[in-house]
Motif scaffolding. Structure first.
Motif, PDB file in Angstrom:
ATOM      1  N   HIS A  68      51.634  61.022 -71.313  1.00 35.07           N
ATOM      2  CA  HIS A  68      50.390  60.311 -71.602  1.00 35.07           C
ATOM      3  C   HIS A  68      50.215  59.242 -70.523  1.00 35.07           C
ATOM      4  CE1 HIS A  68      49.630  62.376 -75.300  1.00 35.07           C
ATOM      5  NE2 HIS A  68      50.839  62.089 -75.750  1.00 35.07           N
ATOM      6  N   ALA A  69      48.971  59.049 -70.094  1.00 35.20           N
ATOM      7  CA  ALA A  69      48.773  58.217 -68.901  1.00 35.20           C
ATOM      8  C   ALA A  69      47.445  57.487 -68.932  1.00 35.20           C
ATOM      9  CB  ALA A  69      48.851  59.088 -67.637  1.00 35.20           C
ATOM     10  N   THR A  70      47.423  56.371 -68.215  1.00 33.54           N
ATOM     11  CA  THR A  70      46.201  55.681 -67.806  1.00 33.54           C
ATOM     12  C   THR A  70      46.239  55.651 -66.274  1.00 33.54           C
ATOM     13  OG1 THR A  70      47.183  53.466 -67.715  1.00 33.54           O
ATOM     14  CG2 THR A  70      46.372  54.231 -69.866  1.00 33.54           C
ATOM     15  N   ALA A  71      45.297  54.959 -65.680  1.00 32.00           N
ATOM     16  CA  ALA A  71      45.313  54.841 -64.217  1.00 32.00           C
ATOM     17  C   ALA A  71      46.502  54.019 -63.726  1.00 32.00           C
ATOM     18  CB  ALA A  71      44.010  54.206 -63.728  1.00 32.00           C
ATOM     19  N   ARG A  72      47.103  53.218 -64.636  1.00 29.96           N
ATOM     20  CA  ARG A  72      48.184  52.315 -64.224  1.00 29.96           C
ATOM     21  C   ARG A  72      49.575  52.849 -64.529  1.00 29.96           C
ATOM     22  NH1 ARG A  72      44.396  48.850 -66.775  1.00 29.96           N
ATOM     23  NH2 ARG A  72      43.412  47.343 -65.361  1.00 29.96           N
ATOM     24  N   VAL A  73      49.732  53.680 -65.568  1.00 30.38           N
ATOM     25  CA  VAL A  73      51.070  54.026 -66.034  1.00 30.38           C
ATOM     26  C   VAL A  73      51.059  55.399 -66.691  1.00 30.38           C
ATOM     27  CG1 VAL A  73      50.698  52.841 -68.244  1.00 30.38           C
ATOM     28  CG2 VAL A  73      53.033  53.221 -67.431  1.00 30.38           C
ATOM     29  N   ALA A  74      52.178  56.112 -66.576  1.00 29.74           N
ATOM     30  CA  ALA A  74      52.389  57.380 -67.281  1.00 29.74           C
ATOM     31  C   ALA A  74      53.722  57.297 -68.009  1.00 29.74           C
ATOM     32  CB  ALA A  74      52.391  58.554 -66.309  1.00 29.74           C
ATOM     33  N   VAL A  75      53.759  57.809 -69.246  1.00 28.59           N
ATOM     34  CA  VAL A  75      54.934  57.656 -70.109  1.00 28.59           C
ATOM     35  C   VAL A  75      55.275  58.995 -70.759  1.00 28.59           C
ATOM     36  CG1 VAL A  75      55.829  56.562 -72.216  1.00 28.59           C
ATOM     37  CG2 VAL A  75      54.479  55.221 -70.587  1.00 28.59           C
ATOM     38  N   VAL A  76      56.585  59.279 -70.853  1.00 29.73           N
ATOM     39  CA  VAL A  76      57.090  60.359 -71.694  1.00 29.73           C
ATOM     40  C   VAL A  76      57.986  59.736 -72.764  1.00 29.73           C
ATOM     41  CG1 VAL A  76      56.890  62.199 -70.001  1.00 29.73           C
ATOM     42  CG2 VAL A  76      58.956  60.799 -70.022  1.00 29.73           C
ATOM     43  N   HIS A  77      58.078  60.399 -73.920  1.00 30.88           N
ATOM     44  CA  HIS A  77      58.640  59.741 -75.106  1.00 30.88           C
ATOM     45  C   HIS A  77      59.305  60.770 -76.005  1.00 30.88           C
ATOM     46  CE1 HIS A  77      57.486  58.242 -79.388  1.00 30.88           C
ATOM     47  NE2 HIS A  77      58.668  57.771 -79.089  1.00 30.88           N
ATOM     48  N   ASN A  78      60.481  60.432 -76.501  1.00 27.76           N
ATOM     49  CA  ASN A  78      61.159  61.201 -77.534  1.00 27.76           C
ATOM     50  C   ASN A  78      61.429  60.261 -78.701  1.00 27.76           C
ATOM     51  OD1 ASN A  78      62.781  62.986 -79.034  1.00 27.76           O
ATOM     52  ND2 ASN A  78      64.630  62.353 -77.947  1.00 27.76           N
ATOM     53  N   GLY A  79      61.008  60.631 -79.922  1.00 27.41           N
ATOM     54  CA  GLY A  79      61.277  59.787 -81.070  1.00 27.41           C
ATOM     55  C   GLY A  79      60.026  59.413 -81.814  1.00 27.41           C
ATOM     56  N   ILE A  80      60.087  58.273 -82.477  1.00 32.46           N
ATOM     57  CA  ILE A  80      58.986  57.839 -83.333  1.00 32.46           C
ATOM     58  C   ILE A  80      58.762  56.349 -83.167  1.00 32.46           C
ATOM     59  CG2 ILE A  80      60.591  57.575 -85.273  1.00 32.46           C
ATOM     60  CD1 ILE A  80      58.259  58.234 -87.153  1.00 32.46           C
ATOM     61  N   ILE A  81      57.511  55.949 -83.010  1.00 33.67           N
ATOM     62  CA  ILE A  81      57.112  54.540 -82.999  1.00 33.67           C
ATOM     63  C   ILE A  81      56.497  54.263 -84.367  1.00 33.67           C
ATOM     64  CG2 ILE A  81      55.607  52.807 -81.948  1.00 33.67           C
ATOM     65  CD1 ILE A  81      55.909  54.406 -79.323  1.00 33.67           C
TER      66      ILE A  81
END
Length: 607
Positions: free
Chosen positions: A88-101
């Motif tokens: 998931h991304a914006t123009a500033r940052v991209a993130v990958v994630h395992n788990g639950i928030i």
């Protein structure tokens, strides 16, 4: 369970990311994606379905850039679509994630009020938008990342890249594993050593609450208070044919520490964290009208089914039988016309459970299986299968697979109750919230590892140990006794607390430890009374409880370990973890073969 990977390379990162994702595909194959920095800007490719679909996308439209992150997903929050695929991304940052928030809903409301526009249904995007918001305020990537971590709760592993920072990867872990790989002029992040094995053998593991800044020159580790810390770099022997233990002594220890992520990933298949509603797939029987259910399994899976019987009968008011599979086929019980069956297995290949399945199907029952291997024989022969998201479990003694099975059964009980109208929407929401709180609480239980190890030292010389519990804690008492028997070779028995005075109390003396599972709730006073009877006869009471129970039990128990407070409905899942951890430490202290105890095999495929 999802797999994540990150690369700071000398050549294009795309092929390296794809190879690492192939080794992580067992963690999820509903979608996959990678993002890289191209001329300082974030670009990404994503695809629905298995990893081969992403490979085809990249073959047609290659993604340059030497720094990137990748993800293979098991869809648990949001449909398995390209739109919901990571990164998931914006123009500033991209993130990958395992788990639950866990607190994503309240954060999302807060961020939307600040003007953030969300594009997906995933909790991961909440972290991305929070991070983007902090970057927009002028914080540098590391400061923004550290600040964002303090706002989120749950069990997770994260990796991020930032526009304009071509040689920076940030990662963090809380209740889910994450490793840093050290190469020659290259650096890597991965969910485990298995993903990084083709890239490097030099690995460092983040500890609970750590975050790390990875550059082309190395890695800077920080603990949960943002203090700089050192993490040992080890040489891993993991190959493509093996799953690594990480920095744990045994596979069982590693798998115990995967409880938070596994429980969270499994729950989120069947619960909607946004609406707090159960979302079951199409079932082979209608829970609103099914006249009776038969639950069957072997070993720890049977004990999970036993807890499931309590839940389904109490919440949904469906009559249930729970039978050990090896006995069910020979008892040959009369089966209700139009009835249903629920079979539970980690491997989906257990011979006695397969025999029970055939008996039940021949008897006209519609069969639902709960399995960890979607291609297993049991999954194929059942009318429908629900999957646990436990990932590979190498240790013979089932740990994370057991809590994953309990998680599915809890969701089934809630879904059945709503279908029959025996609970309302408010009660469904309350109980769903209790389940969704378990991953965070599980991480807190694991933080008591030292106290549980000290307790293990107290009982490792015992010849006999009793485990006591009431209601749905009774099968967990049996699970604690089973684990202790199978890996430490100490004779142990699990009893319903009220049955102690009908025989087992004759065993009570100062040489027999009594392990009590006694959380506060409707059954607390009765259980505490049984424990006082044992204490009066010289019994050494060692209790697992919560804050409300610690005071009363502390008046007569030799030791009390206080666990997080949780609704009694969810307590069996949480209390499974300390009894398994206790068995592990007893066996490790005794020096037995923890992962491969004598006379036992992981999957029992013969009768």
């Amino acid at each position: 369970m999802c797999g994540i990977v990150g690369v700071i390379g000398r050549a294009d990162a795309g092929p390296l990311l794809l190879e690492a994702l192939r080794r992580l595909e067992y963690r999820g194959y509903d979608s996959a994606g990678i993002a890289t920095l191209v001329n300082g800007h974030i670009d990404r490719r994503r695809a629905e379905g298995k990893l081969g679909n992403l490979a085809a996308v990249l073959a047609q439209d290659p993604l340059p850039g030497t720094t990137g992150v990748g993800h293979t997903r098991w869809a648990t929050h949001g449909a398995p679509t390209e739109r919901n695929a990571h990164p998931h991304a914006t123009a500033r940052v991209a993130v990958v994630h395992n788990g639950i928030i866990e607190n994503h809903a309240e954060l999302r409301t807060e961020l939307e009020a600040e003007g953030a526009v969300f594009e997906t249904e995933t909790d991961t995007e909440t972290f991305v938008r929070l991070l983007d918001h902090l970057l927009a305020q002028g914080l540098a990537p590391e400061a923004a990342f550290a600040a964002a971590l303090k706002r989120v709760h749950g069990a997770f592993a994260l990796a991020a890249i930032f526009a304009g920072h071509p040689k920076l990867l940030l990662g963090a872990r809380q209740g889910a594993p994450l490793a840093v790989g050290f190469g020659e002029g290259e650096m890597f992040l991965g969910s485990d050593a298995l993903a990084l094995a083709p890239l490097t053998r030099r690995i460092a593991y983040l500890e609970e609450g750590d975050w790390v800044a990875v550059t082309e020159d190395g890695a800077r580790f920080h603990d949960a208070t943002d203090q700089a810390v050192e993490r040992a770099v080890v040489v891993t022997a993991v190959s493509g044919a093996a799953v690594g233990k990480g920095n744990y002594r045994h596979f069982m220890e590693k798998e115990l520490h995967e409880h938070p992520a596994v429980i969270g990933d499994t729950l989120r298949q069947y619960l909607d964290p946004g609406t707090h509603a159960v979302r079951l797939p199409r079932l082979p029987f209608d829970p609103a009208v099914v006249p009776r259910l038969t639950l069957s399994a072997c070993g720890s899976a049977f004990l999970a089914a036993h807890v499931g019987r309590y839940w389904i009968e109490q919440l949904a008011r469906i009559p249930c039988d729970a039978d050990v599979a090896s006995e069910l086929r020979y008892r040959d019980p009369p089966l209700a016309p139009g009835g249903g069956a629920i079979l539970v297995s980690q491997s989906g290949e257990t011979a006695d459970t397969m025999a029970a399945l055939r008996l039940l199907r021949d008897g006209g029952q519609r069969v639902l299986s709960i399995v960890n291997v979607p291609e297993s024989t049991m999954a194929r022969l059942s009318d429908a299968a629900l999957l646990t998201v436990a990932g590979p479990e190498i240790g013979v003694a089932s740990t994370k697979a057991f809590t994953a099975q309990l998680s599915v059964l809890a969701c089934l009980a809630l879904g059945f109750a709503r279908a029959r109208g025996t609970i309302d929407a408010a009660e469904e929401e309350r109980l769903t919230e209790a389940l969704l709180s378990i991953p965070g609480h599980a991480a807190a239980v694991l933080e008591q590892d030292g106290r549980i190890k000290a307790l293990a030292a107290e009982i490792m010389t015992a010849r006999d140990v009793l485990f006591l519990g009431r209601g749905s804690m009774f099968p967990i008492a049996m699970e604690g006794a089973l684990k202790l028997k199978e890996i430490s070779y100490i004779h142990a028995e699990g009893y319903a607390a009220g049955e102690m005075k009908h025989g087992p109390i004759a065993l009570i003396d100062p040489a027999v430890p009594v392990i009590a599972l006694c959380p506060s709730g409707p059954l607390f006073e009765k259980t505490a009374s049984n424990l006082q009877e044992a204490a009066a006869r010289g019994g050494r009471i060692m209790a697992f409880t919560d804050a409300a129970g610690a005071g009363p039990l502390g008046r007569f128990a030799e030791q009390v370990i206080t666990l997080p407070s949780i609704d009694p409905f969810a307590a069996p899942i949480l209390h499974s973890i300390p009894v398994q951890l206790l068995a592990y430490h007893v066996a490790a202290l005794k020096g037995t073969d923890v992962d491969q105890p004598r006379n036992l095999a992981k999957s029992v495929t013969v009768e």
